[in-house]
Design a protein around this motif. Structure first.
Motif, PDB file in Angstrom:
ATOM      1  N   MET A 117      55.629 114.677  53.155  1.00 29.84           N
ATOM      2  CA  MET A 117      54.348 113.962  53.153  1.00 29.84           C
ATOM      3  C   MET A 117      54.601 112.464  53.048  1.00 29.84           C
ATOM      4  N   MET A 118      53.814 111.701  53.803  1.00 31.42           N
ATOM      5  CA  MET A 118      53.767 110.253  53.627  1.00 31.42           C
ATOM      6  C   MET A 118      52.342 109.901  53.197  1.00 31.42           C
ATOM      7  N   ILE A 119      52.237 109.166  52.089  1.00 37.46           N
ATOM      8  CA  ILE A 119      50.943 108.767  51.529  1.00 37.46           C
ATOM      9  C   ILE A 119      50.815 107.262  51.682  1.00 37.46           C
ATOM     10  N   TYR A 174      56.890 116.309  63.923  1.00 37.23           N
ATOM     11  CA  TYR A 174      57.693 116.957  62.893  1.00 37.23           C
ATOM     12  C   TYR A 174      56.726 117.780  62.021  1.00 37.23           C
ATOM     13  N   HIS A 175      57.054 118.007  60.794  1.00 39.81           N
ATOM     14  CA  HIS A 175      56.148 118.801  59.956  1.00 39.81           C
ATOM     15  C   HIS A 175      55.411 117.939  58.944  1.00 39.81           C
ATOM     16  N   THR A 176      55.645 116.622  58.989  1.00 39.27           N
ATOM     17  CA  THR A 176      55.158 115.725  57.947  1.00 39.27           C
ATOM     18  C   THR A 176      53.635 115.647  57.910  1.00 39.27           C
ATOM     19  N   LYS A 177      53.074 115.786  56.715  1.00 38.64           N
ATOM     20  CA  LYS A 177      51.642 115.549  56.526  1.00 38.64           C
ATOM     21  C   LYS A 177      51.427 114.070  56.226  1.00 38.64           C
ATOM     22  N   MET A 178      50.429 113.476  56.874  1.00 36.89           N
ATOM     23  CA  MET A 178      50.098 112.071  56.679  1.00 36.89           C
ATOM     24  C   MET A 178      48.763 111.986  55.947  1.00 36.89           C
ATOM     25  N   ILE A 179      48.747 111.220  54.835  1.00 40.92           N
ATOM     26  CA  ILE A 179      47.554 111.115  53.995  1.00 40.92           C
ATOM     27  C   ILE A 179      47.189 109.650  53.827  1.00 40.92           C
ATOM     28  N   MET A 225      45.867 111.031  60.641  1.00 39.87           N
ATOM     29  CA  MET A 225      46.064 111.183  59.198  1.00 39.87           C
ATOM     30  C   MET A 225      44.854 111.877  58.571  1.00 39.87           C
ATOM     31  N   GLN A 226      45.113 112.695  57.555  1.00 43.02           N
ATOM     32  CA  GLN A 226      44.041 113.260  56.756  1.00 43.02           C
ATOM     33  C   GLN A 226      43.657 112.251  55.681  1.00 43.02           C
TER      34      GLN A 226
END
Length: 626
Positions: free
Chosen positions: A329-331, A348-353, A364-365
């Motif tokens: 995750m990147m915040i 990739y699998h990274t979640k972006m917040i 991004m969420q």
């Protein structure tokens, strides 16, 4: 290694990850830069104008086409207006960051900001005293409430000058008064700059530039200084801490969370969540050995300075760190966050917040953080990162991390000197240290990543010049191994002796880019101790790889404060030789300092050494060979 990658960045991790990005068909900032070439020559020279819809207009630099815009504005007016608006945007960015922190301080005082607290009560009292607030008999919350109110007043328009200007030497304040550039309200100067640059208002390029200095000073001695002081009060004044730097700080067997942006209000709560035992246990239950928090850009610098949290990289690393496949995750909060990150992460699998009510990004969420819910939101997103760990694909972490030391606040430096700047003054007088330089600023794809920062720093310390740095520059020199005590072996004999005696590196990490004001405070303390002005000191500033509007404001407030400042990239001003001459020559007669543009870091180092020797001679100090 492909020469293309080596020409883009001097860092080993960057080169290897660029190679991987090419294999993965990931478009990076360098690719998009090359796709823009050739860039608009009118814009590069500051000769295009789009502030009204009678245009857009442009001035022909060769005199064969239009020499005035539709309204009649010539090259001098258009260039000065454009530069003024860059300063206004940069000052607004850092000053609004400060306002956000003051709002948190207010909510802490009112007991509404769950999870936040006042960590440096003594600094709270010291800063409150500067605002005329009596602390005796009051608890910290009451003092904090009064200080927050007083700082909010500095953002308004009814005062004649900002409170923290009193930190500047009296001679410097007299210069500002004489030029009528003493900043009043923080917001007022930015608002007035936008008014002055509206069509049909200020069409005198000299007064536009003077107000640009005033606007910049409202940031440097106002919004940014408030941001730094309140961050220290809320999160603790930095102390030297060991850390690790570069992409190698990621851990293949841990949940990796990256924080990115500039506001410690978010990242501090994320740190607390990552350290909570129940979430660490959840990570283990999901197959990870633990939770690894790391930073990029200045949010990372904030955590590094106070908690020793590792740094994965600086501005041009932000896309590349995702290509490792190791970031769960990147915040992000705000500033210097490329809107491309969401599309890179999607590969990739990274979640972006995203977390700020002021900053939304494609792909991004959004999880909006506010002081009253930040602790809860931080736990929510860290839990999501843990659950995302199982979705990883290939992981590629190509290098081992480099050790570094950060956390050099003004208080730390003065304490190391025995509670007074006198030992540093004595070293300057004796010539043990030739002078000092503050290196600040960003990365820019126009310049080989980190090359300007690292080369300039190496050349300065070789010549017994102490370097302090912030922001992306501080990360660059950390990656290069210059932030360790043993790096003093690369320094000249005098600086090496001082570093050995104090147990410090020859390059001191002073924080995030908003913390540039720490350099001003230290310079003011030296000038006040000598009974002189900042412009008389053997010091200089540099931004070798700058790109942002914030950097324009920073450079302007350094020069207006009396610090000779060397830039790498040329600002968009060459369409007006009058503006160029004023900024690089004429300001010396008005504020005692100028800009100098030199893209070659070795030549920039030589220019600063000559400047420092000139200042030493005027102070009657021993002359050292240039």
């Amino acid at each position: 290694m492909n020469d293309l990658f080596a020409n883009r960045t001097m860092t080993r991790d960057g080169q290897l990850l660029l190679e991987k990005a090419q294999r993965d068909r990931i478009e990076t900032v360098w690719d998009r830069f090359e796709n823009q070439l050739p860039q608009c020559g009118y814009c590069e020279m500051g000769l295009s104008c789009r502030i009204c819809v009678m245009g857009p207009c442009r001035i022909d630099p060769f005199g064969e086409g239009p020499q005035k815009g539709v309204c009649g504005a010539d090259a001098d007016i258009i260039v000065a207006r454009n530069l003024g608006r860059m300063i206004a945007a940069g000052a607004a960015s850092h000053s609004d960051h400060g306002r956000d922190l003051v709002d948190v301080l207010q909510e802490v005082a009112e007991g509404k900001a769950t999870g936040y607290q006042i960590r440096d009560v003594e600094k709270l009292k010291r800063v409150a005293a500067e605002y005329g607030i009596v602390a005796d008999g009051k608890d910290p919350a009451e003092i904090a409430g009064e200080l927050a109110y007083a700082m909010q007043e500095d953002y308004g328009t009814r005062r004649k000058s900002l409170t923290l200007l009193q930190r500047a030497p009296a001679k410097r304040r007299a210069i500002w008064d004489k030029l009528n550039i003493t900043p009043r309200g923080i917001d007022r100067e930015t608002s007035e700059m936008m008014h002055r640059t509206h069509m049909g208002v200020d069409n005198n390029w000299q007064t536009l530039l003077l107000h640009g200095l005033r606007n910049a000073l409202s940031d440097g001695w106002g919004g940014s200084m408030i941001a730094t002081e309140v961050s220290d009060i809320l999160f603790g004044t930095p102390q030297p801490a060991a850390t690790m730097v570069n992409v190698g700080v990621l851990k293949a067997d841990h949940v990796n969370i990256i924080v990115h942006g500039h506001n410690p209000v978010v990242s501090e709560m994320v740190l607390h969540a990552c350290q909570s035992e129940d979430l660490l246990q959840l990570a283990r239950e999901n197959g990870a050995a633990g939770i690894n928090l790391a930073g990029v850009c200045c949010t990372g610098n904030e955590l590094l300075m106070r908690n020793g949290i590792p740094m994965a990289g600086n501005h041009l690393t932000t896309e590349l760190v995702l290509t490792t496949g190791a970031v769960d995750m990147m915040i992000v909060d705000y500033q210097c966050i490329m809107p491309s990150l969401g599309s890179v992460a999607a590969c990739y699998h990274t979640k972006m917040i995203s977390t700020s009510d002021k900053a939304r990004f494609p792909g991004m969420q959004h999880r909006e953080f506010h002081p009253e819910n930040a602790a809860e939101k931080a736990r929510e997103v860290v839990k999501e990162a843990i659950e995302n760990f199982a979705d990883r694909g290939e992981v590629y972490i190509p290098v081992e991390p480099v050790k570094a030391i950060g956390g050099f606040s003004v208080e730390t430096i003065v304490d190391a000197l025995g509670g007074t700047p006198q030992p540093l003054i004595d070293a300057l007088k004796a010539g043990t240290i030739r002078g000092a330089v503050g290196i600040v600023g960003c990365n820019n794809p126009r310049i080989r990543q980190d090359f300007g920062h690292v080369t300039l720093t190496q050349k300065l310390i070789e010549n017994d010049i102490l370097v302090v740095d912030t922001g992306c520059a501080a990360v660059a020199t950390s990656k290069a191994g210059l932030k360790l005590a043993e790096a003093a072996q690369m320094a000249g004999p005098g600086l090496r002796e001082i570093c050995g005696a104090l147990g410090i590196p020859p390059v001191l990490h002073m924080g995030s880019c908003v913390d540039n004001v720490r350099i001003l405070v230290l310079a003011s303390a030296l000038a006040n101790a000598l009974g002189t002005d900042i412009c008389d000191l053997p010091i200089a500033g540099a931004a070798p790889e700058w790109y942002s509007e914030k950097a324009v404001a920073i450079g302007a407030y350094f020069v207006a404060s009396g610090v000779y400042t060397v830039l790498g990239p040329m600002p968009p001003i060459t369409g007006s030789m009058n503006v160029v001459k004023l900024l690089t020559e004429g300001l010396k007669d008005e504020v005692g300092a100028t800009f100098h543009v030199e893209p070659d870091p070795e030549k920039a180092a030589l220019a600063m050494r000559r400047h420092i020797e000139g200042k030493r001679a005027k102070l009657g100090l021993p002359s050292l060979k240039v």
